[in-house]
Design a protein around this motif. Sequence first.
Motif, PDB file in Angstrom:
ATOM      1  N   PRO A 175      -3.886   8.988   9.448  1.00  0.00           N
ATOM      2  CA  PRO A 175      -4.452   9.452   8.172  1.00  0.00           C
ATOM      3  C   PRO A 175      -4.708   8.291   7.205  1.00  0.00           C
ATOM      4  CG  PRO A 175      -2.540  10.770   8.808  1.00  0.00           C
ATOM      5  CD  PRO A 175      -2.576   9.590   9.730  1.00  0.00           C
ATOM      6  N   LEU A 176      -5.725   8.458   6.371  1.00  0.00           N
ATOM      7  CA  LEU A 176      -6.047   7.435   5.369  1.00  0.00           C
ATOM      8  C   LEU A 176      -4.855   7.197   4.441  1.00  0.00           C
ATOM      9  CD1 LEU A 176      -8.054   5.535   3.972  1.00  0.00           C
ATOM     10  CD2 LEU A 176      -8.934   7.521   2.706  1.00  0.00           C
ATOM     11  N   GLY A 177      -4.143   8.259   4.077  1.00  0.00           N
ATOM     12  CA  GLY A 177      -2.972   8.124   3.209  1.00  0.00           C
ATOM     13  C   GLY A 177      -1.907   7.229   3.819  1.00  0.00           C
ATOM     14  N   THR A 178      -1.762   7.283   5.148  1.00  0.00           N
ATOM     15  CA  THR A 178      -0.795   6.429   5.836  1.00  0.00           C
ATOM     16  C   THR A 178      -1.210   4.964   5.740  1.00  0.00           C
ATOM     17  OG1 THR A 178      -0.275   8.213   7.386  1.00  0.00           O
ATOM     18  CG2 THR A 178       0.335   5.980   8.052  1.00  0.00           C
ATOM     19  N   VAL A 179      -2.501   4.708   5.891  1.00  0.00           N
ATOM     20  CA  VAL A 179      -3.012   3.335   5.751  1.00  0.00           C
ATOM     21  C   VAL A 179      -2.726   2.805   4.345  1.00  0.00           C
ATOM     22  CG1 VAL A 179      -5.087   1.886   5.736  1.00  0.00           C
ATOM     23  CG2 VAL A 179      -4.808   3.655   7.482  1.00  0.00           C
ATOM     24  N   LYS A 180      -2.987   3.638   3.340  1.00  0.00           N
ATOM     25  CA  LYS A 180      -2.763   3.213   1.951  1.00  0.00           C
ATOM     26  C   LYS A 180      -1.291   2.930   1.696  1.00  0.00           C
ATOM     27  CE  LYS A 180      -6.779   5.596  -0.033  1.00  0.00           C
ATOM     28  NZ  LYS A 180      -7.240   6.647  -0.947  1.00  0.00           N
ATOM     29  N   THR A 181      -0.422   3.781   2.233  1.00  0.00           N
ATOM     30  CA  THR A 181       1.012   3.588   2.036  1.00  0.00           C
ATOM     31  C   THR A 181       1.491   2.312   2.707  1.00  0.00           C
ATOM     32  OG1 THR A 181       1.417   5.973   1.891  1.00  0.00           O
ATOM     33  CG2 THR A 181       3.299   4.591   2.447  1.00  0.00           C
ATOM     34  N   ARG A 182       1.050   2.084   3.946  1.00  0.00           N
ATOM     35  CA  ARG A 182       1.454   0.856   4.653  1.00  0.00           C
ATOM     36  C   ARG A 182       0.946  -0.383   3.939  1.00  0.00           C
ATOM     37  NH1 ARG A 182       0.327   2.599  11.015  1.00  0.00           N
ATOM     38  NH2 ARG A 182       1.892   4.268  11.084  1.00  0.00           N
ATOM     39  N   SER A 183      -0.275  -0.304   3.431  1.00  0.00           N
ATOM     40  CA  SER A 183      -0.849  -1.438   2.703  1.00  0.00           C
ATOM     41  C   SER A 183      -0.042  -1.724   1.438  1.00  0.00           C
ATOM     42  CB  SER A 183      -2.306  -1.129   2.346  1.00  0.00           C
ATOM     43  OG  SER A 183      -2.825  -2.105   1.476  1.00  0.00           O
ATOM     44  N   ARG A 184       0.268  -0.660   0.691  1.00  0.00           N
ATOM     45  CA  ARG A 184       1.004  -0.827  -0.562  1.00  0.00           C
ATOM     46  C   ARG A 184       2.404  -1.404  -0.316  1.00  0.00           C
ATOM     47  NH1 ARG A 184       0.945   3.972  -1.780  1.00  0.00           N
ATOM     48  NH2 ARG A 184       3.097   4.644  -1.578  1.00  0.00           N
ATOM     49  N   LEU A 185       3.119  -0.832   0.652  1.00  0.00           N
ATOM     50  CA  LEU A 185       4.469  -1.309   0.950  1.00  0.00           C
ATOM     51  C   LEU A 185       4.438  -2.744   1.473  1.00  0.00           C
ATOM     52  CD1 LEU A 185       5.987   1.882   2.632  1.00  0.00           C
ATOM     53  CD2 LEU A 185       6.417   1.026   0.325  1.00  0.00           C
ATOM     54  N   GLY A 186       3.446  -3.044   2.295  1.00  0.00           N
ATOM     55  CA  GLY A 186       3.318  -4.400   2.825  1.00  0.00           C
ATOM     56  C   GLY A 186       3.052  -5.425   1.738  1.00  0.00           C
ATOM     57  N   LEU A 187       2.178  -5.072   0.789  1.00  0.00           N
ATOM     58  CA  LEU A 187       1.866  -5.987  -0.312  1.00  0.00           C
ATOM     59  C   LEU A 187       3.084  -6.230  -1.193  1.00  0.00           C
ATOM     60  CD1 LEU A 187      -1.684  -4.728  -1.351  1.00  0.00           C
ATOM     61  CD2 LEU A 187      -1.119  -6.954  -0.378  1.00  0.00           C
ATOM     62  N   LEU A 188       3.859  -5.178  -1.444  1.00  0.00           N
ATOM     63  CA  LEU A 188       5.066  -5.330  -2.258  1.00  0.00           C
ATOM     64  C   LEU A 188       6.075  -6.247  -1.573  1.00  0.00           C
ATOM     65  CD1 LEU A 188       5.548  -1.663  -3.545  1.00  0.00           C
ATOM     66  CD2 LEU A 188       4.876  -3.651  -4.893  1.00  0.00           C
ATOM     67  N   ARG A 189       6.235  -6.064  -0.259  1.00  0.00           N
ATOM     68  CA  ARG A 189       7.169  -6.903   0.502  1.00  0.00           C
ATOM     69  C   ARG A 189       6.671  -8.343   0.553  1.00  0.00           C
ATOM     70  NH1 ARG A 189      11.795  -8.713   1.362  1.00  0.00           N
ATOM     71  NH2 ARG A 189      12.296  -9.358   3.493  1.00  0.00           N
ATOM     72  N   LEU A 190       5.371  -8.526   0.747  1.00  0.00           N
ATOM     73  CA  LEU A 190       4.805  -9.887   0.766  1.00  0.00           C
ATOM     74  C   LEU A 190       5.057 -10.601  -0.545  1.00  0.00           C
ATOM     75  CD1 LEU A 190       1.252 -10.211   2.348  1.00  0.00           C
ATOM     76  CD2 LEU A 190       3.362 -11.354   3.003  1.00  0.00           C
ATOM     77  N   ARG A 191       4.910  -9.855  -1.634  1.00  0.00           N
ATOM     78  CA  ARG A 191       5.112 -10.465  -2.947  1.00  0.00           C
ATOM     79  C   ARG A 191       6.535 -11.012  -3.068  1.00  0.00           C
ATOM     80  NH1 ARG A 191       6.733  -8.557  -8.176  1.00  0.00           N
ATOM     81  NH2 ARG A 191       5.775  -9.782  -9.819  1.00  0.00           N
ATOM     82  N   GLN A 192       7.509 -10.270  -2.538  1.00  0.00           N
ATOM     83  CA  GLN A 192       8.892 -10.743  -2.580  1.00  0.00           C
ATOM     84  C   GLN A 192       9.068 -11.988  -1.712  1.00  0.00           C
ATOM     85  OE1 GLN A 192      10.917  -7.232  -1.196  1.00  0.00           O
ATOM     86  NE2 GLN A 192      11.160  -6.388  -3.245  1.00  0.00           N
ATOM     87  N   LEU A 193       8.465 -11.970  -0.538  1.00  0.00           N
ATOM     88  CA  LEU A 193       8.623 -13.088   0.392  1.00  0.00           C
ATOM     89  C   LEU A 193       7.927 -14.363  -0.078  1.00  0.00           C
ATOM     90  CD1 LEU A 193       8.040 -11.104   3.727  1.00  0.00           C
ATOM     91  CD2 LEU A 193      10.217 -12.086   2.943  1.00  0.00           C
ATOM     92  N   LEU A 194       6.853 -14.203  -0.883  1.00  0.00           N
ATOM     93  CA  LEU A 194       6.052 -15.349  -1.289  1.00  0.00           C
ATOM     94  C   LEU A 194       6.208 -15.711  -2.772  1.00  0.00           C
ATOM     95  CD1 LEU A 194       2.808 -14.435   0.671  1.00  0.00           C
ATOM     96  CD2 LEU A 194       4.293 -16.377   1.139  1.00  0.00           C
ATOM     97  N   LYS A 195       7.354 -15.355  -3.341  1.00  0.00           N
ATOM     98  CA  LYS A 195       7.549 -15.590  -4.773  1.00  0.00           C
ATOM     99  C   LYS A 195       7.337 -17.060  -5.141  1.00  0.00           C
ATOM    100  CE  LYS A 195      10.574 -11.923  -6.403  1.00  0.00           C
ATOM    101  NZ  LYS A 195      11.952 -11.533  -6.730  1.00  0.00           N
ATOM    102  N   ASP A 196       7.946 -17.966  -4.402  1.00  0.00           N
ATOM    103  CA  ASP A 196       7.823 -19.401  -4.715  1.00  0.00           C
ATOM    104  C   ASP A 196       6.393 -19.874  -4.547  1.00  0.00           C
ATOM    105  OD1 ASP A 196      10.489 -19.475  -5.224  1.00  0.00           O
ATOM    106  OD2 ASP A 196      11.047 -20.189  -3.217  1.00  0.00           O
ATOM    107  N   PHE A 197       5.747 -19.412  -3.497  1.00  0.00           N
ATOM    108  CA  PHE A 197       4.371 -19.836  -3.216  1.00  0.00           C
ATOM    109  C   PHE A 197       3.419 -19.358  -4.296  1.00  0.00           C
ATOM    110  CE2 PHE A 197       0.317 -18.835  -0.886  1.00  0.00           C
ATOM    111  CZ  PHE A 197      -0.087 -20.157  -0.757  1.00  0.00           C
ATOM    112  N   MET A 198       3.670 -18.139  -4.841  1.00  0.00           N
ATOM    113  CA  MET A 198       2.781 -17.572  -5.840  1.00  0.00           C
ATOM    114  C   MET A 198       3.086 -18.096  -7.239  1.00  0.00           C
ATOM    115  SD  MET A 198       2.221 -13.620  -4.694  1.00  0.00           S
ATOM    116  CE  MET A 198       3.942 -13.204  -4.746  1.00  0.00           C
ATOM    117  N   GLY A 199       4.293 -18.603  -7.426  1.00  0.00           N
ATOM    118  CA  GLY A 199       4.674 -19.035  -8.757  1.00  0.00           C
ATOM    119  C   GLY A 199       3.884 -20.205  -9.232  1.00  0.00           C
TER     120      GLY A 199
END
Length: 199
Positions: A175-199
């Motif tokens: 389902p499209l909703g599943t894609v959106k949820t996976r994308s959102r959760l993945g982006l949030l997790r990436l943000r945590q993992l890349l804090k130093d790189f993004m700073g």
Amino acid sequence: MSTLEEDRHPDDSSDSPTPTDTKLYQALKAGQSSALGLLYDRYGRLVYGLALRILKNPQEAEDLTQEIFLTLWQRDIYNPARGSLSSFLTTLTRSRAIDKLRSRSTSEKVLTRARQIAVSQTATNAPFERASWSERSGQIQKALSQLPENQRQVLEMLYYEGFTQAEIAQRLNIPLGTVKTRSRLGLLRLRQLLKDFMG
């Protein structure tokens, strides 16, 4: 008669007693979980409507609405003496929604930057620049590899292969909703993992 039935809402001119927001909040803090349902019935649409206007995403708006009411229940964050509950919920929802927008934007920028790095890496000739691109790309790839497989797959298809969310849903037969949820959760997790790189 319970405390929830003794008072009337200030705007209620009918004969049926309606608990005030203050009484409901006090009952909630006293452990009466039924008060949360009554408050949700009263203000859930307000919170969801505001969240949807800001986030432009029904699933995220639903998630935020639940988060707002859980916060109201679990934390002592509202003081009836400082203003109405509707004003408090409006302010809290707007603040949390804007935070989510910033988080989403930051994470998306990182992946967009990663895609640009991948393209630029093949175009540049200077050894130092190639090393710099390679290092950044490596950091992002390492972060991506730490995501759950289903989230990583969706993000790679979105940002590296250029598919839309609808195309991904069709290709993965989910389902499209599943894609959106996976994308959102993945982006949030990436943000945590890349804090130093993004700073």
